[in-house]
Write an enzyme that holds these catalytic residues in place. Sequence first.
Site, PDB file in Angstrom:
ATOM      1  N   ASN A 211       0.850  -1.199   0.000  1.00 25.09           N
ATOM      2  CA  ASN A 211       0.000   0.000   0.000  1.00 25.09           C
ATOM      3  C   ASN A 211       0.882   1.244   0.000  1.00 25.09           C
ATOM      4  O   ASN A 211       2.105   1.139  -0.061  1.00 25.09           O
ATOM      5  CB  ASN A 211      -0.949  -0.028   1.205  1.00 25.09           C
ATOM      6  N   ASP A 280      -3.896  -6.351   5.235  1.00 27.48           N
ATOM      7  CA  ASP A 280      -4.915  -7.181   5.902  1.00 27.48           C
ATOM      8  C   ASP A 280      -4.962  -8.578   5.307  1.00 27.48           C
ATOM      9  O   ASP A 280      -5.364  -9.527   5.976  1.00 27.48           O
ATOM     10  CB  ASP A 280      -6.291  -6.521   5.770  1.00 27.48           C
ATOM     11  N   LYS A 290       7.826 -17.000 -11.486  1.00 27.79           N
ATOM     12  CA  LYS A 290       7.061 -15.819 -11.898  1.00 27.79           C
ATOM     13  C   LYS A 290       5.746 -16.260 -12.558  1.00 27.79           C
ATOM     14  O   LYS A 290       5.763 -17.123 -13.445  1.00 27.79           O
ATOM     15  CB  LYS A 290       7.905 -15.004 -12.879  1.00 27.79           C
ATOM     16  N   PRO A 306      -1.975 -12.093  10.243  1.00 22.29           N
ATOM     17  CA  PRO A 306      -2.213 -12.009  11.701  1.00 22.29           C
ATOM     18  C   PRO A 306      -2.440 -10.555  12.110  1.00 22.29           C
ATOM     19  O   PRO A 306      -1.762  -9.658  11.592  1.00 22.29           O
ATOM     20  CB  PRO A 306      -0.912 -12.546  12.310  1.00 22.29           C
ATOM     21  N   ASP A 307      -3.376 -10.308  13.012  1.00 27.44           N
ATOM     22  CA  ASP A 307      -3.620  -8.944  13.489  1.00 27.44           C
ATOM     23  C   ASP A 307      -2.680  -8.681  14.671  1.00 27.44           C
ATOM     24  O   ASP A 307      -2.923  -9.114  15.806  1.00 27.44           O
ATOM     25  CB  ASP A 307      -5.083  -8.771  13.897  1.00 27.44           C
ATOM     26  N   ILE A 308      -1.602  -7.983  14.384  1.00 27.37           N
ATOM     27  CA  ILE A 308      -0.530  -7.766  15.373  1.00 27.37           C
ATOM     28  C   ILE A 308      -1.060  -6.953  16.566  1.00 27.37           C
ATOM     29  O   ILE A 308      -0.820  -7.279  17.729  1.00 27.37           O
ATOM     30  CB  ILE A 308       0.651  -7.027  14.706  1.00 27.37           C
ATOM     31  N   PHE A 324      -3.876   2.809  15.204  1.00 26.75           N
ATOM     32  CA  PHE A 324      -4.217   3.832  14.219  1.00 26.75           C
ATOM     33  C   PHE A 324      -5.335   3.262  13.349  1.00 26.75           C
ATOM     34  O   PHE A 324      -5.456   2.039  13.209  1.00 26.75           O
ATOM     35  CB  PHE A 324      -3.007   4.172  13.339  1.00 26.75           C
ATOM     36  N   LYS A 338     -13.139  -0.380  15.923  1.00 32.21           N
ATOM     37  CA  LYS A 338     -11.842  -1.082  15.980  1.00 32.21           C
ATOM     38  C   LYS A 338     -11.255  -1.019  17.390  1.00 32.21           C
ATOM     39  O   LYS A 338     -10.681  -1.987  17.882  1.00 32.21           O
ATOM     40  CB  LYS A 338     -10.842  -0.421  15.004  1.00 32.21           C
ATOM     41  N   LYS A 342     -10.680  -4.526  19.301  1.00 35.64           N
ATOM     42  CA  LYS A 342      -9.292  -4.947  19.542  1.00 35.64           C
ATOM     43  C   LYS A 342      -8.852  -4.683  20.982  1.00 35.64           C
ATOM     44  O   LYS A 342      -7.698  -4.901  21.331  1.00 35.64           O
ATOM     45  CB  LYS A 342      -8.344  -4.234  18.565  1.00 35.64           C
TER      46      LYS A 342
HETATM   47  O1  PMT Z   1       3.079   5.975   6.574  1.00 35.70           O
HETATM   48  P1  PMT Z   1       2.466   7.283   6.144  1.00 35.70           P
HETATM   49  O2  PMT Z   1       2.583   7.520   4.651  1.00 35.70           O
HETATM   50  O3  PMT Z   1       2.984   8.445   6.957  1.00 35.70           O
HETATM   51  O4  PMT Z   1       0.889   7.202   6.417  1.00 35.70           O
HETATM   52  C1  PMT Z   1       0.405   7.131   7.709  1.00 35.70           C
HETATM   53  C2  PMT Z   1      -0.801   6.185   7.824  1.00 35.70           C
HETATM   54  C3  PMT Z   1      -1.960   6.729   7.020  1.00 35.70           C
HETATM   55  C4  PMT Z   1      -0.413   4.788   7.299  1.00 35.70           C
HETATM   56  C5  PMT Z   1      -1.150   6.087   9.346  1.00 35.70           C
HETATM   57  O5  PMT Z   1      -1.525   7.357   9.813  1.00 35.70           O
HETATM   58  C6  PMT Z   1      -2.281   5.099   9.604  1.00 35.70           C
HETATM   59  O6  PMT Z   1      -3.444   5.431   9.551  1.00 35.70           O
HETATM   60  N1  PMT Z   1      -1.906   3.835   9.934  1.00 35.70           N
HETATM   61  C7  PMT Z   1      -2.865   2.713  10.091  1.00 35.70           C
HETATM   62  C8  PMT Z   1      -3.298   2.277   8.728  1.00 35.70           C
HETATM   63  C9  PMT Z   1      -4.159   1.059   8.734  1.00 35.70           C
HETATM   64  O7  PMT Z   1      -3.816   0.147   8.071  1.00 35.70           O
HETATM   65  O8  PMT Z   1      -5.208   1.051   9.497  1.00 35.70           O
HETATM   66  P2  PMT Z   1      -6.179  -0.236   9.658  1.00 35.70           P
HETATM   67  O9  PMT Z   1      -7.484   0.360   9.949  1.00 35.70           O
HETATM   68  O10 PMT Z   1      -6.076  -1.165   8.495  1.00 35.70           O
HETATM   69  O11 PMT Z   1      -5.577  -1.004  10.912  1.00 35.70           O
HETATM   70  C10 PMT Z   1      -5.972  -0.669  12.237  1.00 35.70           C
HETATM   71  C11 PMT Z   1      -4.800  -0.868  13.189  1.00 35.70           C
HETATM   72  O12 PMT Z   1      -4.475  -2.269  13.264  1.00 35.70           O
HETATM   73  C12 PMT Z   1      -3.527  -0.167  12.800  1.00 35.70           C
HETATM   74  O13 PMT Z   1      -2.953   0.331  13.991  1.00 35.70           O
HETATM   75  C13 PMT Z   1      -2.658  -1.241  12.187  1.00 35.70           C
HETATM   76  O14 PMT Z   1      -1.262  -0.997  12.405  1.00 35.70           O
HETATM   77  C14 PMT Z   1      -3.111  -2.478  12.976  1.00 35.70           C
HETATM   78  N2  PMT Z   1      -3.037  -3.742  12.224  1.00 35.70           N
HETATM   79  C15 PMT Z   1      -3.808  -3.932  11.115  1.00 35.70           C
HETATM   80  C16 PMT Z   1      -3.756  -5.143  10.460  1.00 35.70           C
HETATM   81  C17 PMT Z   1      -2.891  -6.163  10.927  1.00 35.70           C
HETATM   82  N3  PMT Z   1      -2.811  -7.331  10.306  1.00 35.70           N
HETATM   83  N4  PMT Z   1      -2.131  -5.938  12.003  1.00 35.70           N
HETATM   84  C18 PMT Z   1      -2.180  -4.757  12.657  1.00 35.70           C
HETATM   85  O15 PMT Z   1      -1.456  -4.557  13.659  1.00 35.70           O
END
Ligand code: PMT
Length: 404
Positions: A211, A280, A290, A306-308, A324, A338, A342
């Site tokens: 992404n 995700d 390839k 895995p959701d860390i 975040f 969320k 979580k």
């Molecule tokens: O890196 P930049 O270009 O500066 O951009 C910053 C940002 C937009 C990436 C940042 O501000 C941000 O929003 N980060 C979270 C992005 C995200 O993927 O959000 P989410 O809604 O998919 O995930 C929710 C939370 O679960 C996040 O804290 C993520 O780190 C965590 N997560 C998600 C999936 C996963 N498999 N494991 C996780 O730990």
Amino acid sequence: MNSAPFPRRILLGITGGIAAYKSAELVRRLRERGAEVQVVMTAAATAFITPLTLQALSGRPVRTGLMDPQAEAAMSHIELARWAECLLIAPASADFIARLAHGLADDLLSTVCLASEAPLVVAPAMNRVMWQHPATRANCAVLAARGARLLGPADGEQACGEVGAGRMLEPPALVEALAVTAPAVDLRGLTVLITAGPTREPLDPVRFLTNRSSGKMGYAVAEAARDAGARVILVSGPVHLPAPAGVTCVRVEQAEAMRAAVLQHVAAADLFIATAAVADYRPAERAAGKIKKNGERLTLDLEPTPDILAEVAGRASPPFTVGFAAETERVAEYAEGKRRRKKLDMIAANQVDDQGLGFDSDDNALTVFWDGGARSLPSQSKSALARALLALVAERMGRAPVSA
Ligand code: PMT
């Protein structure tokens, strides 16, 4: 804007390096901001720029020697150390950083640094290999842990012909950084674990799902936590940013590797902040060769990663956990969902369909939610936003704010 009174009396320490030529402009710009500037040069610095030039620009005699009876009679090294409201070392060579870290006092500049209680700001400048060397990393970590602010270095072409991190920040950037308030939060004694950047989930040996995360938000949080005195461990996906000085940086690619690195460090962490845009989903199988084009539609079979964050928050004794959330719509509703699902202490939500905010931008805006409360942090640079976020996190953790 997070501005502080600009320091009125700045002791500018210049050490030996080609970036010393930028000190002339730096002196001029500091004086434009109304500061008195006293230049102190190491012997090596005088080989790159003359004291006479800096005397003319600063309007004050430049100090170079510890054993100069005439200069010491005018203002002793102890008086110099007391006079300064801020010590700015720019450029700071690898050698001088090592001497600072070890508390040496074998020339005028190192002696003044040791004898002063003024805040120390260091702008490193050196060859990229010297900057990456474990000795320099350790020395920077020592300085950061003592409360010194490290500004830069920047990435780019170097005088030695190499390309990488090690260029001194340009004078306007240094002057702006001096104008920013010292951290409003004290995280000394805490270990902060942070994830940043994207992950890459391979489809075959040459392709991956990823992404647009640049890592800027997470790196800004890491720097702000370091500046607040914390021990910082940054687990970073693939980004183009240099590892922040004074921070332990663990580089990973896939979500699974990010999880492993986080689990390795989480037991020692008091605070976990998940800024990473973790994929995700990942391909259920990675093709050994390839994937060939055959003109037909191709369907990918994806499985969840895995959701860390959820795993950390679900531990028996989790650190204070901040997630975040990147949302394109119904930001508050989805982010709060969320946070509850979580079991997070806090979640910082950003709207990512706005032009110029969120992914891969220098600025961002956040709305932070916790149980029974919310606060908006308006659009600003990611550095300023990171400091504001940490101040809020520290408040929620029950840490006393730093007195002015
Ligand atoms: O890196 P930049 O270009 O500066 O951009 C910053 C940002 C937009 C990436 C940042 O501000 C941000 O929003 N980060 C979270 C992005 C995200 O993927 O959000 P989410 O809604 O998919 O995930 C929710 C939370 O679960 C996040 O804290 C993520 O780190 C965590 N997560 C998600 C999936 C996963 N498999 N494991 C996780 O730990």
